[in-house]
Motif scaffolding. Structure first.
Motif, PDB file in Angstrom:
ATOM      1  N   THR A   1      -0.474   1.942   5.182  1.00 48.89           N
ATOM      2  CA  THR A   1       0.013   3.281   4.878  1.00 48.89           C
ATOM      3  C   THR A   1      -0.776   4.265   5.747  1.00 48.89           C
ATOM      4  OG1 THR A   1       0.468   4.888   3.110  1.00 48.89           O
ATOM      5  CG2 THR A   1      -1.557   3.607   2.888  1.00 48.89           C
ATOM      6  N   GLN A   2      -0.066   5.197   6.347  1.00 46.38           N
ATOM      7  CA  GLN A   2      -0.691   6.117   7.297  1.00 46.38           C
ATOM      8  C   GLN A   2      -1.389   7.255   6.561  1.00 46.38           C
ATOM      9  OE1 GLN A   2      -0.682   6.141  10.911  1.00 46.38           O
ATOM     10  NE2 GLN A   2      -2.184   7.759  10.532  1.00 46.38           N
TER      11      GLN A   2
ATOM     12  N   ALA B   1       0.840  -1.195   0.000  1.00 43.91           N
ATOM     13  CA  ALA B   1       0.000   0.000   0.000  1.00 43.91           C
ATOM     14  C   ALA B   1       0.872   1.241   0.000  1.00 43.91           C
ATOM     15  CB  ALA B   1      -0.909  -0.005   1.218  1.00 43.91           C
ATOM     16  N   SER B   2       0.444   2.241  -0.725  1.00 42.75           N
ATOM     17  CA  SER B   2       1.178   3.506  -0.768  1.00 42.75           C
ATOM     18  C   SER B   2       0.203   4.650  -1.011  1.00 42.75           C
ATOM     19  CB  SER B   2       2.238   3.478  -1.868  1.00 42.75           C
ATOM     20  OG  SER B   2       1.637   3.298  -3.133  1.00 42.75           O
ATOM     21  N   GLY B   3       0.707   5.878  -0.862  1.00 48.57           N
ATOM     22  CA  GLY B   3      -0.100   7.052  -1.155  1.00 48.57           C
ATOM     23  C   GLY B   3      -0.621   7.790   0.057  1.00 48.57           C
TER      24      GLY B   3
ATOM     25  N   SER C   1      -2.827   3.532  -3.308  1.00 48.23           N
ATOM     26  CA  SER C   1      -2.605   2.460  -4.282  1.00 48.23           C
ATOM     27  C   SER C   1      -2.233   1.187  -3.548  1.00 48.23           C
ATOM     28  CB  SER C   1      -1.481   2.841  -5.248  1.00 48.23           C
ATOM     29  OG  SER C   1      -1.792   4.004  -5.983  1.00 48.23           O
ATOM     30  N   CYS C   2      -2.624   0.078  -4.126  1.00 48.09           N
ATOM     31  CA  CYS C   2      -2.254  -1.233  -3.603  1.00 48.09           C
ATOM     32  C   CYS C   2      -1.703  -2.047  -4.765  1.00 48.09           C
ATOM     33  CB  CYS C   2      -3.457  -1.924  -2.995  1.00 48.09           C
ATOM     34  SG  CYS C   2      -3.117  -3.612  -2.421  1.00 48.09           S
ATOM     35  N   GLN C   3      -0.414  -2.296  -4.707  1.00 44.68           N
ATOM     36  CA  GLN C   3       0.274  -3.054  -5.750  1.00 44.68           C
ATOM     37  C   GLN C   3       0.413  -4.490  -5.286  1.00 44.68           C
ATOM     38  OE1 GLN C   3       2.051  -1.947  -8.842  1.00 44.68           O
ATOM     39  NE2 GLN C   3       2.032  -4.161  -9.096  1.00 44.68           N
ATOM     40  N   ALA C   4      -0.082  -5.417  -6.094  1.00 42.97           N
ATOM     41  CA  ALA C   4      -0.095  -6.827  -5.706  1.00 42.97           C
ATOM     42  C   ALA C   4       0.853  -7.652  -6.557  1.00 42.97           C
ATOM     43  CB  ALA C   4      -1.511  -7.373  -5.840  1.00 42.97           C
TER      44      ALA C   4
END
Length: 120
Positions: free
Chosen positions: A114-115, A6-8, A21-24
């Protein structure tokens, strides 16, 4: 190995927007639902929103209806959580998860969080 990244996340003022975003990787992404969950300090973890293999979405939290949307891009193995009109009570660590074909609120894999911090 299965991975969900997870990012962003970040710091935003109330009323603002963020897109997570969630990159799998490591599994057949297009055959699985992806869910977003969150946990605020001192509170239990709660489901937020999920998108299934048919790209249909399921809201787990009534509090985000009309503000959050979810989408997926199978060519990039990525799911997006668009968060608009953010409120301080949206402050939490957000996690993306893998579920089975359809949204069931029972993830079989949790990614790192992600916070998200919303200031008033």
């Amino acid at each position: 190995d299965v991975q969900l990244q997870a990012s962003g996340g970040g710091l935003v003022q109330a009323g603002g927007s963020l897109r997570l975003s969630c990159q799998a990787s490591g599994f057949t992404f297009e055959d699985h639902a992806i869910g977003w969950y969150r946990q605020a300090p001192g509170k239990e973890r709660e489901g937020v929103l999920c998108i299934d293999m048919s790209a249909d979405s399921t809201y787990y939290a009534d509090s985000v209806k009309g503000r959050f949307t979810i989408s997926r891009e199978n060519t990039k193995n990525t799911v997006y959580l668009q968060m608009n009109s953010l409120k301080p009570e949206d402050t939490a660590v957000y996690y993306c998860t893998a579920e089975h074909h359809y949204c069931s609120n029972y993830p079989w894999y949790w990614g790192q969080g992600t916070q998200v911090t919303v200031s008033s």
